[in-house]
Motif scaffolding. Structure first.
Motif, mmCIF file in Angstrom:
data_model
loop_
_atom_site.group_PDB
_atom_site.id
_atom_site.type_symbol
_atom_site.label_atom_id
_atom_site.label_comp_id
_atom_site.label_asym_id
_atom_site.label_seq_id
_atom_site.Cartn_x
_atom_site.Cartn_y
_atom_site.Cartn_z
ATOM 1 N N LEU A 275 0.831 -1.209 0.000
ATOM 2 C CA LEU A 275 0.000 0.000 0.000
ATOM 3 C C LEU A 275 0.865 1.259 0.000
ATOM 4 C CD1 LEU A 275 -2.844 -1.059 2.453
ATOM 5 C CD2 LEU A 275 -3.128 -0.369 0.068
ATOM 6 N N LYS A 276 1.948 1.224 0.759
ATOM 7 C CA LYS A 276 2.846 2.384 0.769
ATOM 8 C C LYS A 276 3.476 2.604 -0.601
ATOM 9 C CE LYS A 276 4.108 2.316 5.665
ATOM 10 N NZ LYS A 276 5.207 2.115 6.665
ATOM 11 N N GLU A 277 3.857 1.502 -1.252
ATOM 12 C CA GLU A 277 4.446 1.607 -2.588
ATOM 13 C C GLU A 277 3.440 2.182 -3.585
ATOM 14 O OE1 GLU A 277 5.730 -2.326 -3.509
ATOM 15 O OE2 GLU A 277 7.090 -2.446 -1.786
ATOM 16 N N LEU A 278 2.223 1.649 -3.548
ATOM 17 C CA LEU A 278 1.195 2.109 -4.482
ATOM 18 C C LEU A 278 0.784 3.549 -4.203
ATOM 19 C CD1 LEU A 278 -1.052 -1.091 -4.594
ATOM 20 C CD2 LEU A 278 0.380 -0.199 -6.446
ATOM 21 N N ARG B 146 -5.924 4.593 -0.513
ATOM 22 C CA ARG B 146 -6.561 4.055 0.693
ATOM 23 C C ARG B 146 -8.034 4.454 0.777
ATOM 24 N NH1 ARG B 146 -2.350 2.306 4.364
ATOM 25 N NH2 ARG B 146 -0.328 2.986 3.540
ATOM 26 N N SER B 147 -8.308 5.726 0.538
ATOM 27 C CA SER B 147 -9.693 6.180 0.596
ATOM 28 C C SER B 147 -10.515 5.535 -0.517
ATOM 29 C CB SER B 147 -9.782 7.700 0.508
ATOM 30 O OG SER B 147 -9.208 8.167 -0.700
ATOM 31 N N SER B 148 -9.891 5.328 -1.684
ATOM 32 C CA SER B 148 -10.598 4.703 -2.797
ATOM 33 C C SER B 148 -10.940 3.245 -2.489
ATOM 34 C CB SER B 148 -9.748 4.794 -4.064
ATOM 35 O OG SER B 148 -10.425 4.201 -5.161
#
Length: 258
Positions: free
Chosen positions: A224-227, A235-237
């Motif tokens: 998630l951090k990479e993306l 994250r919100s999406s």
């Protein structure tokens, strides 16, 4: 130094988190008049934040409901449940500390190569349901935040082959206890920042394998951090996607009536 409740209320971050919890409670109809809610408190950042925000909500809400903090001591050597209990009691919130033999059970019963965390989680979940019953609570509040929802979604997709995350408001398998997760709209980053500002007595669970387990979940955090470097709003999406499901466009045959 630990801030007082009044000092916490004046923090802009506390107000943002309070708004997030209030929205979640309203969106998912988590709390009703007369509810008695057991709040799982481990002494970690998430459960402390949850308890403080629910207590603030209880204080301000136009309806009457009660909170009871419940602490599970799994028997891991060095765990200081008494520190957690003393802090919660200082807030004027009823608190129950339950001492168990989970560590002994896990040591004796766990099969070689099986997950330490999964058996621990099952034992703790059963203890929490039992405590909620014995304390006359119809609901159990847990401190899973929005990142937990997203990571669980990815874990199930990548490693289990199912499209499943968590529910914000769900009747448990025992048919009596409703599990609620009011931190669903709060991020882990916000909670970490909040803990840094208020100086609460965070207590480690002292799990003997805490540094080496849950590698898959750690990988999801890293992913998630990479993306997020390419997609800042990912994250919100993804959290929004969990409440914007289109069953006709999935492959589940039951959903298709086949």
């Amino acid at each position: 130094m630990t801030l007082t409740q009044q000092e916490m209320r004046e923090l802009p971050l506390f107000r943002r988190l309070r708004h997030a919890v209030g929205k979640a409670v309203a969106d998912f109809a988590m709390i009703r008049e007369g509810d008695r809610i057991a709040v799982g408190v481990s002494g970690g950042k998430d459960s402390y934040t949850l308890l403080l925000l629910l207590e603030e909500l209880r204080r301000r809400a136009p309806i009457d409901f009660q909170l009871v903090a419940v602490i599970i001591d799994s028997g891991y050597p060095g765990y200081r449940g008494d520190i957690v209990r003393d802090y919660v009691t200082s807030l004027g919130i009823p608190c129950h500390l339950e001492t168990t033999t989970h560590y002994e059970i896990i040591t004796e019963k766990r099969r070689p190569g099986s997950s330490y965390c999964s058996i621990c989680a099952r034992l703790k979940r059963g203890a929490l349901y039992g405590l909620a019953d014995s304390l006359g609570c119809n609901k159990l509040a847990l401190g899973h935040h929005g990142d937990d929802f997203i990571e669980t979604l990815l874990l199930n997709q990548f490693f289990v082959g199912s499209l499943k995350a968590m529910s914000a408001n769900m009747l448990a398998d025992n048919g009596r206890t409703t599990v609620i997760r009011p931190l669903v709209y709060a991020s882990e980053e916000e909670i970490v920042d909040f803990m840094g500002q208020v100086g609460l007595p965070v207590v480690s669970c002292n799990c003997p394998v805490s540094d080496s387990t849950d590698l898959k979940r750690r990988r999801m955090k890293e992913l998630l951090k990479e993306l997020e470097q390419e997609i800042p709003h990912i994250r919100s999406s993804m959290l929004k996607a969990l409440s914007n499901v289109h069953p006709r466009h999935l492959l589940d045959q039951q959903l298709q009536g086949l």
